[in-house]
Design an enzyme around this catalytic site. Sequence first.
Site, mmCIF file in Angstrom:
data_model
loop_
_atom_site.group_PDB
_atom_site.id
_atom_site.type_symbol
_atom_site.label_atom_id
_atom_site.label_comp_id
_atom_site.label_asym_id
_atom_site.label_seq_id
_atom_site.Cartn_x
_atom_site.Cartn_y
_atom_site.Cartn_z
ATOM 1 N N LEU A 141 3.278 -2.908 8.321
ATOM 2 C CA LEU A 141 1.981 -2.487 7.799
ATOM 3 C C LEU A 141 1.591 -1.201 8.516
ATOM 4 O O LEU A 141 1.918 -1.014 9.690
ATOM 5 C CB LEU A 141 0.910 -3.553 8.064
ATOM 6 C CG LEU A 141 1.062 -4.912 7.367
ATOM 7 C CD1 LEU A 141 -0.038 -5.859 7.828
ATOM 8 C CD2 LEU A 141 1.044 -4.769 5.862
ATOM 9 N N ASP A 142 0.875 -0.322 7.823
ATOM 10 C CA ASP A 142 0.387 0.895 8.456
ATOM 11 C C ASP A 142 -0.565 0.537 9.596
ATOM 12 O O ASP A 142 -1.154 -0.552 9.616
ATOM 13 C CB ASP A 142 -0.346 1.771 7.444
ATOM 14 C CG ASP A 142 0.541 2.206 6.299
ATOM 15 O OD1 ASP A 142 1.757 2.315 6.511
ATOM 16 O OD2 ASP A 142 0.015 2.425 5.190
ATOM 17 N N LYS A 143 -0.746 1.455 10.513
ATOM 18 C CA LYS A 143 -1.580 1.220 11.689
ATOM 19 C C LYS A 143 -2.958 0.677 11.320
ATOM 20 O O LYS A 143 -3.430 -0.306 11.899
ATOM 21 C CB LYS A 143 -1.735 2.522 12.489
ATOM 22 C CG LYS A 143 -2.667 2.409 13.682
ATOM 23 C CD LYS A 143 -2.847 3.749 14.377
ATOM 24 C CE LYS A 143 -3.859 3.649 15.524
ATOM 25 N NZ LYS A 143 -4.079 4.948 16.184
ATOM 26 N N ARG A 197 -1.215 3.107 -0.979
ATOM 27 C CA ARG A 197 -2.075 4.282 -0.805
ATOM 28 C C ARG A 197 -1.619 5.437 -1.701
ATOM 29 O O ARG A 197 -2.439 6.122 -2.329
ATOM 30 C CB ARG A 197 -2.080 4.688 0.662
ATOM 31 C CG ARG A 197 -2.630 3.597 1.571
ATOM 32 C CD ARG A 197 -2.236 3.796 3.024
ATOM 33 N NE ARG A 197 -2.865 4.992 3.585
ATOM 34 C CZ ARG A 197 -2.552 5.479 4.782
ATOM 35 N NH1 ARG A 197 -1.607 4.901 5.521
ATOM 36 N NH2 ARG A 197 -3.171 6.549 5.236
#
Length: 338
Positions: free
Chosen positions: A159-161, A259
């Site tokens: 997962l992204d930060k 995104r």
Amino acid sequence: MRRTEIPGRERMAAEQADPEGPGQRLALVVDTQGEGQRADVYLAAMLPALSRSRIQELIRNNQILLNGQSVKSGRRLEEGDRLDCTIPAPVHMRIEPCPMDLAILYEDSSLLIVNKPKGLVVHPAPGSGDRTLVHGLLAHCSDLSGINGVLRPGIVHRLDKDTSGLLVVAKNDEAHRFLAKQIQDGTMERLYIAVVWGVVSEPAGRVDAPIGRDPKDRQKMAAVAGGKEASTSYTVLDRLADKTVLQCELHTGRTHQIRVHMKLLGHPVAGDPKYGLRKDGSPLQGQALHAWRLSLCHPESKERMRFFAPPPEAFSKFLEEEGAVNTLAVLRREGCCE
């Protein structure tokens, strides 16, 4: 159902370089489309897994040769030119375990299910420091899969930060292969709650658009011809005054996939500093994106398992203040919210 698609061009026969994989050697023959392009620009388009600065470094080190000779990054190519590329294996750093309070929802001898908090990087990278999820996992247990190497032990997906939510971590190589195949086959269900800008008119839809490095900004990803196959489904949960709450399902797992696809759809994720509106005004620090539901087949028992995670407190408050009544009802029904 709306379907958005960008056709990809034919893939090259040469193997795509993986910057975190083993050392590779490959040869590229410049086609008509590459005629007149700078060497570094052409290579960046052909090898989307490598940044342009990384390609320039390889050129400086004579690890990329043009027709058997050294080449400069700005050299204009001609059709029929041959580029021989030697991409060395990365030098892995030593990772010291770092105890941290991890939200582990489930654990057995095969896997862990973690609810990753917003702001935590999953695995080490330049500038990420020594407090990533991997550092915490190594402090929690030593028996993690080694398939992804020293930098990403046990990490099956990421997962992204600033994206919170559910992650599965493999404890051995057999479990890792079994779980990774489910992602590849599309049989692991990964559902996200996303708040996007604008009112999405269709009740549901799907975005099929290949993703690769943005040719205008190598720090970003984009929907580009020649990128890796990427597919995201979405369903409207709530339509608000100037936003829409979506449930998004990943059918593939590309970097920044939701995104990028939401931006392509014309409805960027609220609070997204990289792909969102220039003047966002969202009270959230980072994108309004949470991995709330995960369903998988257990590597040993083959039992179907389903996990839920409530959004972080600030995200839940944001949903309440925005009037996302149906979204909150869905989360409560699954026991994610009080």
